[in-house]
Design a protein around this motif. Structure first.
Motif, PDB file in Angstrom:
ATOM      1  N   ILE A   1       1.970  -2.956 -16.776  1.00  0.00           N
ATOM      2  CA  ILE A   1       0.826  -2.431 -17.553  1.00  0.00           C
ATOM      3  C   ILE A   1      -0.084  -1.598 -16.653  1.00  0.00           C
ATOM      4  N   VAL A   2      -0.348  -2.132 -15.466  1.00  0.00           N
ATOM      5  CA  VAL A   2      -1.188  -1.395 -14.508  1.00  0.00           C
ATOM      6  C   VAL A   2      -0.537  -0.052 -14.179  1.00  0.00           C
ATOM      7  N   ASP A   3       0.789  -0.091 -14.031  1.00  0.00           N
ATOM      8  CA  ASP A   3       1.526   1.139 -13.711  1.00  0.00           C
ATOM      9  C   ASP A   3       1.326   2.187 -14.800  1.00  0.00           C
ATOM     10  N   LYS A   4       1.405   1.753 -16.044  1.00  0.00           N
ATOM     11  CA  LYS A   4       1.215   2.687 -17.174  1.00  0.00           C
ATOM     12  C   LYS A   4      -0.157   3.335 -17.105  1.00  0.00           C
ATOM     13  N   ILE A   5      -1.169   2.519 -16.834  1.00  0.00           N
ATOM     14  CA  ILE A   5      -2.546   3.042 -16.792  1.00  0.00           C
ATOM     15  C   ILE A   5      -2.715   4.005 -15.612  1.00  0.00           C
ATOM     16  N   LEU A   6      -2.171   3.598 -14.455  1.00  0.00           N
ATOM     17  CA  LEU A   6      -2.369   4.438 -13.268  1.00  0.00           C
ATOM     18  C   LEU A   6      -1.596   5.753 -13.375  1.00  0.00           C
ATOM     19  N   VAL A   7      -0.360   5.689 -13.881  1.00  0.00           N
ATOM     20  CA  VAL A   7       0.426   6.922 -14.052  1.00  0.00           C
ATOM     21  C   VAL A   7      -0.329   7.871 -14.987  1.00  0.00           C
ATOM     22  N   ASN A   8      -0.843   7.307 -16.065  1.00  0.00           N
ATOM     23  CA  ASN A   8      -1.588   8.114 -17.032  1.00  0.00           C
ATOM     24  C   ASN A   8      -2.848   8.708 -16.395  1.00  0.00           C
ATOM     25  N   THR A   9      -3.527   7.902 -15.592  1.00  0.00           N
ATOM     26  CA  THR A   9      -4.744   8.385 -14.922  1.00  0.00           C
ATOM     27  C   THR A   9      -4.415   9.520 -13.960  1.00  0.00           C
ATOM     28  N   VAL A  10      -3.352   9.328 -13.182  1.00  0.00           N
ATOM     29  CA  VAL A  10      -2.959  10.366 -12.215  1.00  0.00           C
ATOM     30  C   VAL A  10      -2.590  11.650 -12.961  1.00  0.00           C
ATOM     31  N   GLN A  11      -1.884  11.502 -14.076  1.00  0.00           N
ATOM     32  CA  GLN A  11      -1.505  12.697 -14.834  1.00  0.00           C
ATOM     33  C   GLN A  11      -2.738  13.438 -15.359  1.00  0.00           C
ATOM     34  N   HIS A  12      -3.756  12.689 -15.750  1.00  0.00           N
ATOM     35  CA  HIS A  12      -4.970  13.349 -16.240  1.00  0.00           C
ATOM     36  C   HIS A  12      -5.811  13.940 -15.112  1.00  0.00           C
ATOM     37  N   GLU A  13      -5.883  13.235 -14.011  1.00  0.00           N
ATOM     38  CA  GLU A  13      -6.690  13.741 -12.889  1.00  0.00           C
ATOM     39  C   GLU A  13      -5.977  14.902 -12.200  1.00  0.00           C
ATOM     40  N   GLY A  14      -4.635  14.900 -12.240  1.00  0.00           N
ATOM     41  CA  GLY A  14      -3.850  15.960 -11.584  1.00  0.00           C
ATOM     42  C   GLY A  14      -2.931  15.373 -10.540  1.00  0.00           C
ATOM     43  N   VAL A  15      -1.647  15.430 -10.816  1.00  0.00           N
ATOM     44  CA  VAL A  15      -0.669  14.861  -9.869  1.00  0.00           C
ATOM     45  C   VAL A  15      -0.802  15.521  -8.497  1.00  0.00           C
ATOM     46  N   TYR A  16      -0.992  16.834  -8.493  1.00  0.00           N
ATOM     47  CA  TYR A  16      -1.057  17.562  -7.223  1.00  0.00           C
ATOM     48  C   TYR A  16      -2.438  17.481  -6.576  1.00  0.00           C
ATOM     49  N   THR A  17      -3.439  17.247  -7.379  1.00  0.00           N
ATOM     50  CA  THR A  17      -4.800  17.453  -6.855  1.00  0.00           C
ATOM     51  C   THR A  17      -5.625  16.179  -6.730  1.00  0.00           C
ATOM     52  N   ILE A  18      -5.115  15.071  -7.214  1.00  0.00           N
ATOM     53  CA  ILE A  18      -5.967  13.877  -7.312  1.00  0.00           C
ATOM     54  C   ILE A  18      -6.619  13.490  -5.983  1.00  0.00           C
ATOM     55  N   THR A  19      -5.837  13.543  -4.903  1.00  0.00           N
ATOM     56  CA  THR A  19      -6.427  13.096  -3.623  1.00  0.00           C
ATOM     57  C   THR A  19      -7.426  14.126  -3.090  1.00  0.00           C
ATOM     58  N   PHE A  20      -7.156  15.396  -3.408  1.00  0.00           N
ATOM     59  CA  PHE A  20      -8.055  16.445  -2.904  1.00  0.00           C
ATOM     60  C   PHE A  20      -9.393  16.432  -3.645  1.00  0.00           C
TER      61      PHE A  20
ATOM     62  N   LEU B   1       0.849  -1.197   0.000  1.00  0.00           N
ATOM     63  CA  LEU B   1       0.000   0.000   0.000  1.00  0.00           C
ATOM     64  C   LEU B   1       0.888   1.252   0.000  1.00  0.00           C
ATOM     65  N   THR B   2       1.923   1.216   0.827  1.00  0.00           N
ATOM     66  CA  THR B   2       2.834   2.362   0.930  1.00  0.00           C
ATOM     67  C   THR B   2       3.506   2.630  -0.410  1.00  0.00           C
ATOM     68  N   GLU B   3       3.915   1.540  -1.047  1.00  0.00           N
ATOM     69  CA  GLU B   3       4.561   1.691  -2.355  1.00  0.00           C
ATOM     70  C   GLU B   3       3.594   2.347  -3.354  1.00  0.00           C
ATOM     71  N   ALA B   4       2.359   1.865  -3.365  1.00  0.00           N
ATOM     72  CA  ALA B   4       1.364   2.423  -4.296  1.00  0.00           C
ATOM     73  C   ALA B   4       1.103   3.892  -3.986  1.00  0.00           C
ATOM     74  N   ALA B   5       1.006   4.215  -2.691  1.00  0.00           N
ATOM     75  CA  ALA B   5       0.776   5.616  -2.307  1.00  0.00           C
ATOM     76  C   ALA B   5       1.954   6.480  -2.749  1.00  0.00           C
ATOM     77  N   GLY B   6       3.169   5.974  -2.516  1.00  0.00           N
ATOM     78  CA  GLY B   6       4.362   6.727  -2.899  1.00  0.00           C
ATOM     79  C   GLY B   6       4.465   6.917  -4.396  1.00  0.00           C
ATOM     80  N   ARG B   7       3.999   5.951  -5.128  1.00  0.00           N
ATOM     81  CA  ARG B   7       4.119   6.012  -6.582  1.00  0.00           C
ATOM     82  C   ARG B   7       3.047   6.939  -7.192  1.00  0.00           C
ATOM     83  N   TYR B   8       1.801   6.820  -6.744  1.00  0.00           N
ATOM     84  CA  TYR B   8       0.714   7.487  -7.462  1.00  0.00           C
ATOM     85  C   TYR B   8       0.104   8.698  -6.735  1.00  0.00           C
TER      86      TYR B   8
END
Lengths: 398, 557
Positions: free
Chosen positions: B272-291, B93-100
């Motif tokens: 593959i999952v990483d590619k999709i999630l990185v792309n999703t985070v970039q579209h949603e907003g790296v700084y704002t996604i959690t907010f 979980l920590t790794e995923a949080a740190g990554r995305y």
């Protein structure tokens, strides 16, 4: 230098200097308290209290830079954190459980100074000092593992750790002892320099007397510490002979090599720089020693002490950077060693090589905006921290 | 009944480490609430002092400052414990949080640094600064702690309801939407990956295409597929052994060379999952996604409100008790009365806000985005004892949750027990997808105690307003401190326990988040006892330091 590595080094640098001072203060404070009670010496009690106040005012700052380091590591290298979390439960647990107790004891020792019986207060102080020795043990066990992953094994492709073997890592004892003795030596040197400075600035005879006694009592230990560090440094260097990559990066260009003797990332210059800093400390303490023992603490001697104290703390920083950068860009220094490679299942080698490289940075964390934000915040906060330390260290007028 | 409710809760994966995390984080929360509340109370007291120049207010502010200085240090230690606990018990979980979703955690470092510097500066510079400078430092101090909370809570909110979540419930019809593939989560599939996927099959499985951007196709993906992919990612599964094989576009693959095909089949699913999630985070907003999590706004005000409530009730309890026991010095009595009045009025205002505004908003957010949790919280079931049903609160709850009595509450009994499972490859560690019914009882215990606290604060306020004293009521203040902590704890318990079987709702289950090398249960139990022991010692130490006269005070007397 890569931005991620810069911020890691920045946070770690602040942390390590503050933590070394904290180790000294945390061990010295209960010792002085014990002596003051034993000798019924009110002046000594005042010093013990001052030392504790300084500890209470600064340890949080050291702690927050450790958090900054961990979070930078998590953000820039999440896969490494994932891997480390999966295998390093036991060594980290030693440190973490000690940190929790450590913070409790500092609070209880300082803020509860007059609230406990002397015996209870000393017991709290004992545990405070003990935890200051235990915290580095766990972390240094992790550092030793990063030199050479002794105790690592794989079971059905899952990495596991044999704790006993990990604790028997040959680089751990010298690294741990060097950390403790180094912290005590540098911290005591800096503190003695502070008291020498106060001696020359105050007109209060009692403060003068106490300051002189403190400096007189501590300089022999500083000298002894410096000499001990020479031997511990040699021990650590010898233990690193099994970590070929790191050893050659430090020593091969100085004529001392192992294995093929190839230098991948030359750090010999930093080692030589460190040796110059050590020489300055020796010079300072030798010049000051006799004068101080005779009670002749002149402003010239004080300048030597201040120079030595500052250089001592700087040496700690340089030593840590030398230890870290000499294995750059690997998280585990001898990952390329055939003996280490032999324990890793072949299909996992490429993935591990990627996870354990400092050059494999999380691309989402290296955006320009993040860099600017980090630089801006850090500037504001470091200035505020320096001002805060000034307030804490400035003599009180009321 | 109690046994079955608790055993249901324990039946979700890795019970012992979940309990340890609960204890570790709760110990941290119990302490840090004061860091959220006391600096703000000190800030208000300092403003009054700066305006009125009444020294009593300065003394009140100093006492509050001493209080949070004590707890802050310990809070930082337990925070370190909680942080490493997450890394060591839940490394994936920590790794995923740190990554995305690293950004709020990263920014929290600055908040923490700000807290440390200004909280300590306020204390150590108390006699060195003018009143208005102290006000500014107090402002920076509480801003630091609120900033910190805002960052951490955003990550937790994302875990509760990730940005782009589409819940599986329609309150206007009362129907669960599992058959249509809900809950779903917005994902941005990179266009380079799209040709590899069989969109027709994915659509049959519940995926909906909701938009196209220059580099991506936006889809609403059923969480049961996402859950499976997360499982495969952290179990080192390769494409050839993955559920992805069921949705591979055979036409595209047939045009691949043998080498290309071999490379694709041996690609780790994680890549593959990483590619999709990185792309999703970039579209949603790296700084704002959690907010952007739909529950974030309600959560942050509710969390800060909890800190203010706990702090004010604690101060009120302490001074009510002190006055009930009798105070010798008139000067001290005046100070204690003023302090009590301040904290009692503060407590009344903040608990009213907590209940009627912040808590209500939180409840509405849960109703819309975590309907399964709402059904358990409200006990909408005939198979378990339901407080809501027994006391005929159903209509009221509908109105509170959805603003209409004609809305339908989600029925716990009709939740599809395996809605979170991928039918082609179910996760054997997940026995049921229903949340634990335990939270129904925890939630109503919390609500009942919170109402009692509100009544108690009103009672104390009445007495201090009339300048009277009720010994028994004032003495209850100490119990009030325990109760307010319990209420706050139960709030988190409902939130965290109620999220099961998810760790990140719709994305990751506890077995995936968990370490591959867990510690034995007895070690976990020892560490839990250690943390609880520390909490006990802290309470005792604060009592000794803040309350019992020391040798200095005794000599001064």
């Amino acid at each position: 230098m890569m931005e991620s590595v810069f911020w890691l080094a920045f946070a770690f640098g602040f942390h390590i200097v503050l933590v070394n001072v904290a180790i000294t203060l945390g061990i010295l404070a209960p010792y002085l308290r014990w002596r003051s009670l034993k000798e019924n010496d009110k002046a000594l009690e005042k010093v013990a209290r001052e030392v504790t106040r300084l500890l209470a005012a600064t340890y949080g700052l050291g702690g927050v830079f450790a958090t900054a380091f961990t979070v930078f590591l998590l953000s820039f290298y999440p896969e490494f954190i994932g891997l480390a979390g999966n295998i390093a439960l036991a060594p980290f647990a030693i440190s973490i459980l000690s940190i929790v107790l450590n913070f409790f004891t500092i609070v209880a020792f300082y803020y509860g100074w007059d609230k406990w019986s002397p015996r209870a207060h000393l017991t709290i102080g004992f545990f405070m000092a003990l935890t200051f020795l235990l915290i580095p043990l766990g972390f240094r066990a992790v550092f030793a593992f990063l030199n050479t992953p002794q105790g690592l094994y794989f079971e059905d492709g899952v990495p596991r750790l044999d704790l006993i073997k990990a604790l028997a890592n040959p680089t751990l004892p010298p690294l741990y002892l060097k950390s403790i003795v180094g912290a005590l030596t540098a911290g005591t040197f800096a503190l003695a320099a502070g008291y020498a400075y106060r001696y020359t600035r105050t007109n209060d005879e009692e403060v003068k007397r106490v300051s002189l006694v403190f400096v007189q009592k501590t300089v022999p230990y500083v000298l002894l510490g410096l000499v001990t560090m020479v031997f511990l440094g040699l021990w650590y260097a010898f233990s690193l002979q099994n970590v070929e990559y790191k050893f050659n990066n430090i020593f091969a260009n100085l004529g001392w090599s192992v294995g093929n003797g190839v230098v991948h990332y030359d750090m010999s210059w930093l080692f030589m720089f460190k040796m110059i800093l050590v020489a300055i400390q020796f010079a300072a303490i030798i010049v000051a020693y006799n004068a101080i023992r005779r009670g002749n603490l002149t402003s010239g001697v004080t300048k030597w002490m201040i120079a030595g104290g500052i250089v001592a703390l700087f040496t700690i920083l340089v030593g840590e950077y030398l230890n870290a950068f000499s294995q750059y860009p690997y998280f585990i220094a001898n990952l390329n060693d055939p003996k280490v490679l032999a324990i890793i299942p072949k299909n996992l080698v490429p993935a591990l090589a990627q996870i354990l490289s400092l050059e494999n940075v999380n691309q989402l964390a290296t955006l320009r905006g993040v860099a600017m934000l980090t630089a801006g915040f850090m500037t504001f906060l470091v200035i505020s921290a320096v001002y805060y330390l000034y307030i804490v260290l400035k003599p009180r007028t009321n | 009944m109690v046994t079955s409710v608790i055993s249901q809760w324990l039946s979700y994966p890795v019970a012992s480490d979940r309990v340890l995390s609960m204890i570790g984080i709760e110990v941290h929360w119990a302490i840090l609430q004061y860091v959220l509340g006391l600096p703000f109370m000190a800030f208000i007291a300092l403003i009054i002092y700066a305006v009125k120049k009444d020294e009593t207010w300065k003394k009140i502010a100093l006492t509050l400052t001493k209080g949070f200085i004590l707890v802050f240090a310990v809070g930082a230690a337990t925070g370190t414990g909680a942080e490493f606990g997450l890394v060591l018990l839940w490394p994936n979980l920590t790794e995923a949080a740190g990554r995305y979703i690293y950004f709020p955690l990263y920014a929290e470092v600055f908040a923490f640094l700000m807290e440390v510097i200004f909280i300590y500066m306020l204390y150590y510079g108390w006699n060195r600064f003018k009143p208005w400078v102290l006000v500014i430092i107090a402002l920076l101090a509480f801003s630091g702690s609120w900033f910190s909370a805002a960052m951490i809570v955003s990550v937790n909110s994302y875990m509760v309801a990730p940005t782009g979540i589409h819940p599986a419930y329609d309150p206007s019809t009362g129907q669960w939407l599992y058959s249509q593939g809900y809950p779903k989560l917005d994902l941005y599939l990179p266009k380079s990956l799209v040709p590899l996927l069989n969109v027709t099959t994915l659509t049959k499985l519940g995926m909906t295409v909701s938009g196209v951007t220059p580099d991506s196709v936006k889809v609403e993906m059923p969480v049961r597929i996402i859950q499976r992919l997360a499982w495969e990612s952290w179990h080192g599964v390769k494409v050839k052994d993955s559920i992805l094989m069921l949705v591979v576009n055979k036409t595209t693959v047939s045009h691949m060379s043998k080498e290309q095909l071999n490379q694709l089949l041996n690609t780790p699913v994680k890549a593959i999952v990483d590619k999709i999630l990185v792309n999703t985070v970039q579209h949603e907003g790296v700084y704002t996604i959690t907010f952007k999590s739909p529950v974030y706004a309600a959560t942050i005000i509710h969390a800060i409100g909890a800190g203010l409530t706990t702090s004010s009730f604690t101060v009120m309890g302490v001074y009510a008790f002190r006055l009930a026991r009798g105070v010798e010095s008139e000067e001290y009595k005046k100070y204690a009365k003023k302090f009590l009045k301040y904290s009692a009025y503060f407590a009344v205002i903040i608990i009213a806000l907590q209940g009627f505004v912040f808590g209500h908003e939180m409840g509405r957010a849960v109703a819309y985005y975590n309907p399964e949790k709402l059904s358990a919280m409200e006990g909408v079931t005939t198979q378990h004892f339901s407080i809501t049903r027994t006391f005929h609160l159903d209509s009221l709850m509908k109105f509170l949750a959805y603003g209409s009595t004609s809305a339908h509450m989600p029925n716990y009994d009709t939740i599809t027990p395996n809605y979170c499972q991928c039918k082609a490859a179910p996760n054997p560690d997940i026995k049921t997808c229903k949340p634990p019914i335990l939270i129904h009882y925890l939630y109503y215990t919390k609500i009942t105690l919170a109402v009692l606290l509100g009544v108690y604060a009103l009672g104390i306020s009445y007495y201090v307003w009339r300048d009277k004293k009720s010994k028994w009521l004032f003495k209850l203040g100490i119990a009030g401190i325990v109760v307010v902590q319990v209420v706050s704890y139960l709030g988190w318990a409902v939130r965290e326990i109620g999220r099961k079987p998810w760790t990140i709702y719709g994305v990751m289950t506890p077995d995936v988040a968990h370490t591959f090398n867990p510690a034995p249960v007895w070690e976990v139990a020892l560490v839990a006892l250690y943390f609880l022991g520390m909490l006990g010692i802290l309470a005792y130490a604060v009592w000794r330091i803040m309350w019992v006269p020391g040798s200095k005070e005794m000599m001064a007397k």
